[in-house]
Motif scaffolding. Structure first.
Motif, PDB file in Angstrom:
ATOM      1  N   ALA A   1       5.754   4.446  -1.022  1.00 36.63           N
ATOM      2  CA  ALA A   1       5.853   5.452  -0.301  1.00 36.63           C
ATOM      3  C   ALA A   1       5.756   6.314   0.946  1.00 36.63           C
ATOM      4  CB  ALA A   1       4.643   5.625  -0.846  1.00 36.63           C
ATOM      5  N   LEU A   2       5.657   4.680   1.797  1.00 34.75           N
ATOM      6  CA  LEU A   2       5.477   5.615   3.219  1.00 34.75           C
ATOM      7  C   LEU A   2       6.505   6.105   3.658  1.00 34.75           C
ATOM      8  CD1 LEU A   2       3.824   2.277   4.979  1.00 34.75           C
ATOM      9  CD2 LEU A   2       2.728   4.461   4.563  1.00 34.75           C
TER      10      LEU A   2
ATOM     11  N   ALA B   1       0.902   8.497   1.408  1.00 42.19           N
ATOM     12  CA  ALA B   1       1.600   7.474   0.719  1.00 42.19           C
ATOM     13  C   ALA B   1       0.161   6.961  -0.846  1.00 42.19           C
ATOM     14  CB  ALA B   1       1.620   5.963   1.417  1.00 42.19           C
TER      15      ALA B   1
ATOM     16  N   SER C   1       0.552  10.098  -3.164  1.00 45.42           N
ATOM     17  CA  SER C   1       2.342   9.884  -4.075  1.00 45.42           C
ATOM     18  C   SER C   1       1.754   8.176  -4.707  1.00 45.42           C
ATOM     19  CB  SER C   1       3.488   9.396  -3.127  1.00 45.42           C
ATOM     20  OG  SER C   1       3.297  10.084  -1.845  1.00 45.42           O
TER      21      SER C   1
END
Ligand code: IPM
Ligand code: MG
Length: 352
Positions: free
Chosen positions: A350-351, A316, A319
Motif C-alpha cells: 500500500a506504500l 499505508a 489503507s
C-alpha cells in the motif's frame, strides 16, 4: 542511515521482520544490522545486552527493537533477565524521553472496550521520562533486617535537571499540537513529585502559549477511562508513565497498534512497539505488526526528519485498515482476518 535491528524475544522477530519489509519497500539508502537482545542475548552471549549489541546500537543513528522477555527466564538472577537488557540500553544510550502516542483510527472505534463516542477522535501523546525515577534510583535491593525478616527497597528520585529536560520535550511537542500539557504527579504524597510539579510550573513560563495543568496519578488513571479526549500531551515520570501508557493503549482498541519512540538529547532514538513480547502467541503468525511498523514511521519522523516517508507509512497502515485487514487482536465481525506476515505484505504494497 545506519539502523541497529534488535528483534529480541517472543513475537519480536516476526513483527520486526514486517517493519523491515516495509522499510525496505521504501527503497531508502539504509544500512541495517541485526543483533540479539533480551533472552536472545542471554542465549547467545550469556548477557541480555551483549557488548557487541550495545556497540552496534551506540554506532547506529537509530535502533529498531521488537520486544524482550519470556517466562522461561523469570527464574534467572535479576541482572541476567531480558528486561534488564532493555533498561540498560535505554540508560546507556541516554534515551530519557519516551513518546507513546495513543491515537484511535476511526476504523477501530468498535475494537475498543470503551464506547465509540468516548474514544472516537482520541489523540493523546504520553511523554514518559525513561532513565530515572524508581526504575533506576539507588539504594535498591532486597536485604535482611536484624530480626531475620527481608525488606525490599527501591528509591524514587528525580533531580531538577532531569525533570526540566523531559518537561521541555513535552512543551515542545505540545507547541506542535493543541498546546496543552497535563503533568501527572502524586505531589500530595511524594516529595519527588512535589519537586516535579514545581519545576514544571517554573518551566511553563518559557512557554506562555501552552496551557499547563496538573493531575494526581490516581485521578489521571480514572480520567483516562472516564473522558480520555480531555488530554493532549501528558508528561510524567518513569513508573507512572509505564502504567498510564498501557492504560491509554487500550482506549485505542489494542496495545498492538501503539508505537513508541525513545529519544536522547540529539534525536537519536530507539523505536519499538509499546507492547511486550507475548511469548504465548510467538511463532504462530498471529501477532499484530502495526505498532512496530508505525514505530518505523516515528523513526523517520524524529531521527531522520523524513516527514514524507513517515507519512507514507502512516497512510499505508490506514489503507490496510480501510481495506478491512485485521489481525486477531483488532478483528471484528465483517473484517478480513490476516496473519502477521500478510499484514506486513498489505502495508508494504500500500506504500506506493
Ligand atoms: C515498557 C515495559 C518495560 C518497562 C519493561 C519490559 C521493563 O513495560 O516498555 O513499558 O517497564 O519500561
Ligand atoms: Mg510497560
Amino acid at each position: 542511515m545506519k539502523i541497529a535491528v534488535l528483534p529480541g524475544d517472543g513475537i519480536g522477530p516476526e513483527i520486526v521482520a514486517q517493519a523491515v519489509k516495509v522499510l525496505k519497500a521504501l527503497k531508502l539508502n539504509i544500512d541495517m544490522t541485526e543483533a540479539p537482545i533480551g533472552g536472545a542475548g542471554y542465549e547467545s552471549a550469556g548477557d541480555p545486552l551483549p557488548d557487541a549489541t550495545l556497540k552496534l546500537a551506540k554506532e547506529a543513528d537509530a535502533v529498531l527493537l521488537g520486544a524482550v522477555g519470556d517466562w522461561k527466564y523469570d527464574k534467572l538472577e535479576r541482572h541476567l533477565r531480558p528486561e534488564r537488557g532493555l533498561l540498560r540500553i535505554r540508560k546507556e544510550l541516554n534515551l530519557f524521553a519516551n513518546l507513546r502516542p495513543a491515537l484511535l483510527y476511526p476504523e477501530l472505534a468498535s475494537a475498543s472496550t470503551l464506547k465509540p463516542e468516548v474514544v472516537s477522535g482520541l489523540d493523546i501523546m504520553i511523554v514518559r521520562e525513561l532513565t530515572g525515577d524508581i526504575y533506576f534510583g539507588q539504594p535498591r535491593g532486597i536485604s535482611t533486617l536484624e530480626n531475620g525478616e527481608r525488606e525490599g527497597i527501591n528509591t524514587m528520585r528525580y533531580s531538577e535537571s532531569e525533570i526540566r529536560r523531559i518537561g521541555r520535550v513535552a512543551f515542545d511537542i505540545a507547541m506542535k499540537r493543541n498546546k496543552r500539557v497535563c503533568s501527572v504527579d502524586k505531589a500530595n504524597v511524594l516529595e519527588t513529585t512535589e519537586l516535579w510539579r514545581q519545576v514544571m510550573i517554573k518551566l511553563s513560563s518559557e512557554y506562555p502559549e501552552v496551557e499547563l495543568s496538573h493531575m494526581y496519578v490516581d485521578n489521571a488513571a480514572m480520567q483516562l477511562i472516564r473522558a480520555p479526549k480531555q488530554f493532549d500531551v501528558m508528561v510524567t515520570g518513569n513508573i507512572f508513565g509505564d502504567i498510564l501508557s498501557d492504560e491509554a493503549s487500550m482506549l485505542t482498541g489494542s496495545i498492538g497498534m501503539l508505537p513508541s519512540a525513545s529519544i536522547d538529547a540529539n534525536n537519536k532514538g530507539m523505536y519499538e512497539p509499546s507492547h511486550g513480547s507475548a511469548p504465548d502467541i510467538a511463532g504462530k503468525d498471529v501477532a499484530n505488526p502495526l505498532a512496530t511498523i508505525l514505530s518505523v514511521a516515528m523513526m523517520l519522523h524524529y531521527t531522520f526528519n523524513d516527514e514524507a516517508n513517515a507519512q507514507k507509512i502512516e497512510h499505508a497502515v490506514k489503507s490496510a485498515l480501510v481495506l478491512g485487514c485485521r489481525t486477531a487482536d483488532i478483528w471484528t465481525e465483517g473484517c478480513k482476518k490476516v496473519g502477521c506476515n500478510e499484514m506486513g505484505d498489505v502495508v508494504a504494497s500500500a506504500l506506493n
